[in-house]
Enzyme design. Structure first.
Site, PDB file in Angstrom:
ATOM      1  N   GLU A   1      -0.670   0.867  11.389  1.00 34.86           N
ATOM      2  CA  GLU A   1      -0.071  -0.254  10.643  1.00 34.86           C
ATOM      3  C   GLU A   1       1.100   0.236   9.803  1.00 34.86           C
ATOM      4  O   GLU A   1       0.980   1.209   9.048  1.00 34.86           O
ATOM      5  CB  GLU A   1      -1.132  -0.915   9.732  1.00 34.86           C
ATOM      6  CG  GLU A   1      -0.540  -2.069   8.924  1.00 34.86           C
ATOM      7  CD  GLU A   1      -1.572  -2.995   8.303  1.00 34.86           C
ATOM      8  OE1 GLU A   1      -2.794  -2.800   8.520  1.00 34.86           O
ATOM      9  OE2 GLU A   1      -1.156  -3.931   7.601  1.00 34.86           O
TER      10      GLU A   1
ATOM     11  N   ASP B   1     -14.122  -5.423  11.592  1.00 32.19           N
ATOM     12  CA  ASP B   1     -13.793  -4.469  10.532  1.00 32.19           C
ATOM     13  C   ASP B   1     -15.029  -4.086   9.741  1.00 32.19           C
ATOM     14  O   ASP B   1     -15.845  -4.953   9.390  1.00 32.19           O
ATOM     15  CB  ASP B   1     -12.794  -5.102   9.555  1.00 32.19           C
ATOM     16  CG  ASP B   1     -11.363  -4.753   9.891  1.00 32.19           C
ATOM     17  OD1 ASP B   1     -11.140  -3.733  10.573  1.00 32.19           O
ATOM     18  OD2 ASP B   1     -10.473  -5.512   9.477  1.00 32.19           O
TER      19      ASP B   1
ATOM     20  N   GLU C   1     -11.076   2.337   8.249  1.00 36.99           N
ATOM     21  CA  GLU C   1      -9.765   2.776   7.779  1.00 36.99           C
ATOM     22  C   GLU C   1      -9.786   4.227   7.307  1.00 36.99           C
ATOM     23  O   GLU C   1     -10.740   4.651   6.649  1.00 36.99           O
ATOM     24  CB  GLU C   1      -9.296   1.875   6.628  1.00 36.99           C
ATOM     25  CG  GLU C   1      -9.080   0.436   7.062  1.00 36.99           C
ATOM     26  CD  GLU C   1      -8.498  -0.454   5.966  1.00 36.99           C
ATOM     27  OE1 GLU C   1      -8.112   0.079   4.894  1.00 36.99           O
ATOM     28  OE2 GLU C   1      -8.432  -1.665   6.193  1.00 36.99           O
TER      29      GLU C   1
ATOM     30  N   LYS D   1     -14.074  -1.206  13.418  1.00 34.54           N
ATOM     31  CA  LYS D   1     -12.851  -0.535  12.953  1.00 34.54           C
ATOM     32  C   LYS D   1     -13.067  -0.055  11.534  1.00 34.54           C
ATOM     33  O   LYS D   1     -13.605  -0.796  10.702  1.00 34.54           O
ATOM     34  CB  LYS D   1     -11.668  -1.500  13.029  1.00 34.54           C
ATOM     35  CG  LYS D   1     -10.378  -0.957  12.414  1.00 34.54           C
ATOM     36  CD  LYS D   1      -9.144  -1.686  12.891  1.00 34.54           C
ATOM     37  CE  LYS D   1      -8.860  -3.011  12.230  1.00 34.54           C
ATOM     38  NZ  LYS D   1      -8.609  -2.937  10.789  1.00 34.54           N
TER      39      LYS D   1
ATOM     40  N   ASP E   1     -10.942  -7.824   8.167  1.00 36.34           N
ATOM     41  CA  ASP E   1     -11.274  -8.127   6.769  1.00 36.34           C
ATOM     42  C   ASP E   1     -10.068  -8.749   6.067  1.00 36.34           C
ATOM     43  O   ASP E   1     -10.154  -9.118   4.882  1.00 36.34           O
ATOM     44  CB  ASP E   1     -11.830  -6.897   6.025  1.00 36.34           C
ATOM     45  CG  ASP E   1     -10.844  -5.754   5.943  1.00 36.34           C
ATOM     46  OD1 ASP E   1      -9.759  -5.837   6.563  1.00 36.34           O
ATOM     47  OD2 ASP E   1     -11.157  -4.760   5.255  1.00 36.34           O
ATOM     48  N   SER E   2      -8.980  -8.935   6.797  1.00 36.96           N
ATOM     49  CA  SER E   2      -7.871  -9.764   6.302  1.00 36.96           C
ATOM     50  C   SER E   2      -8.375 -11.156   5.973  1.00 36.96           C
ATOM     51  O   SER E   2      -7.691 -11.924   5.299  1.00 36.96           O
ATOM     52  CB  SER E   2      -6.747  -9.843   7.338  1.00 36.96           C
ATOM     53  OG  SER E   2      -7.263 -10.214   8.606  1.00 36.96           O
TER      54      SER E   2
HETATM   55  O1  KIV Z   1      -7.974  -6.986   8.840  1.00 40.92           O
HETATM   56  C1  KIV Z   1      -7.023  -7.099   9.621  1.00 40.92           C
HETATM   57  O2  KIV Z   1      -6.579  -8.185   9.982  1.00 40.92           O
HETATM   58  C2  KIV Z   1      -6.396  -5.886  10.111  1.00 40.92           C
HETATM   59  C3  KIV Z   1      -5.065  -6.038  10.758  1.00 40.92           C
HETATM   60  C4  KIV Z   1      -4.016  -6.055   9.717  1.00 40.92           C
HETATM   61  C5  KIV Z   1      -4.820  -5.005  11.758  1.00 40.92           C
HETATM   62  O3  KIV Z   1      -6.917  -4.828   9.972  1.00 40.92           O
END
Ligand code: KIV
Length: 270
Positions: free
Chosen positions: A179, A81, A112, A110, A42-43
């Site tokens: 992280e 994510d 958080e 993934k 989600d970056s």
């Molecule tokens: O969203 C993302 O790119 C991430 C990385 C920073 C691990 O979660």
């Protein structure tokens, strides 16, 4: 390649090289250059959409980018994510959103956080959804964490992260992503828990590493509404493009550097 093949690499003590990926062109290049896992992170809210954090990314965004990454990479596992707001309310909606990401082409999702998220992770795993737990600095909580700050610096804070990692591992997650935590803490966690660890700003002793593609290429200069000159890349970033001269060779060099443990070096770690 399936997630089970990753376990074979880990059994040979080979480090896992993961990169963020948001489209089919890069997915094809990454697959050809030997990236082990593609993270549809989600970056993308920051590096594609230009926002200052990841909070505006939607399920629609994540499903779309997961689909187009999957169309470019036929053999590489894809991690997607779960965006902010898609898994925190209740386990059932977390499951249906996770399943939507799997249907879009992801092999693993993934999420958080530790604590109350352990139960959610366990629920997903028992319903057939492979999970990666993201601990340490968790970008979706950037406001509560008071900015982009290293986590687990005090003995008490380190203990909480270790306990969360252990609980997530016991809950059956496939990976724990760490992280921006001290390298020594990431090393302790990697040696303690059963699940493999993936580090970003977490030292060389994790089972694998991940970087944001735009950071590896040295092309991210902060939110769209801020002057590029005001941006300073975090310590854990290395510009592989300036060292190599092409996107393909930069990605290849990253994979090699992770596998031969020359990245991250001490100057990239806390
Ligand atoms: O969203 C993302 O790119 C991430 C990385 C920073 C691990 O979660």
């Amino acid at each position: 390649m399936h997630l089970s093949n990753i376990n074979k690499s880990l059994a040979r003590n080979e480090k896992i090289a993961m990169l963020t990926c948001y489209d089919a062109t890069y997915a094809k290049i990454m697959e050809a250059e030997g990236v082990d896992i593609l993270l549809v992170g989600d970056s993308l809210g920051m590096v594609l959409q230009g926002y200052s954090n990841t909070l505006e990314v939607t399920m629609q965004d994540m499903m779309y980018h997961t689909k187009i990454v999957a169309s470019g990479a036929k053999h590489t596992p894809i991690m997607a994510d779960m965006p902010y707001g898609s898994y925190e309310h209740d386990k059932e909606s977390a499951l249906s959103n996770a399943q939507a990401l799997l249907q879009s082409g992801a092999h693993i999702v993934k999420l958080e956080g530790g604590g109350s998220m352990v139960e959610t992770a366990h629920f997903l795993v028992t319903n057939g959804v492979p999970v990666c737990a993201h601990l340490g600095f968790t970008p979706q909580s950037v406001e509560q964490l008071g900015g982009y700050k290293i986590q687990g610096k005090t003995e008490d804070a380190a203990k909480v992260i270790l306990q969360d990692a252990q609980a997530m591992s016991d809950a059956g997650v496939s990976f724990v992503l760490l992280e921006m935590v001290p390298a020594q803490l990431a090393c302790n966690i990697t040696q303690t828990i059963a699940a493999p660890t993936i580090g970003i700003g977490a030292g060389v002793d994790c089972s694998g590493q991940v970087l944001v593609l735009q950071d590896l290429l040295g092309i991210y200069t902060g939110p769209a509404d801020k002057e590029p000159q005001a941006f300073k890349a975090p310590r854990f970033v290395r510009n592989f493009l300036s060292e190599t001269g092409s996107v393909q060779s930069a990605i290849r060099a990253y994979v090699h550097a992770v596998k031969n443990k020359t990245f991250p070096a001490t100057q990239h770690s806390y």
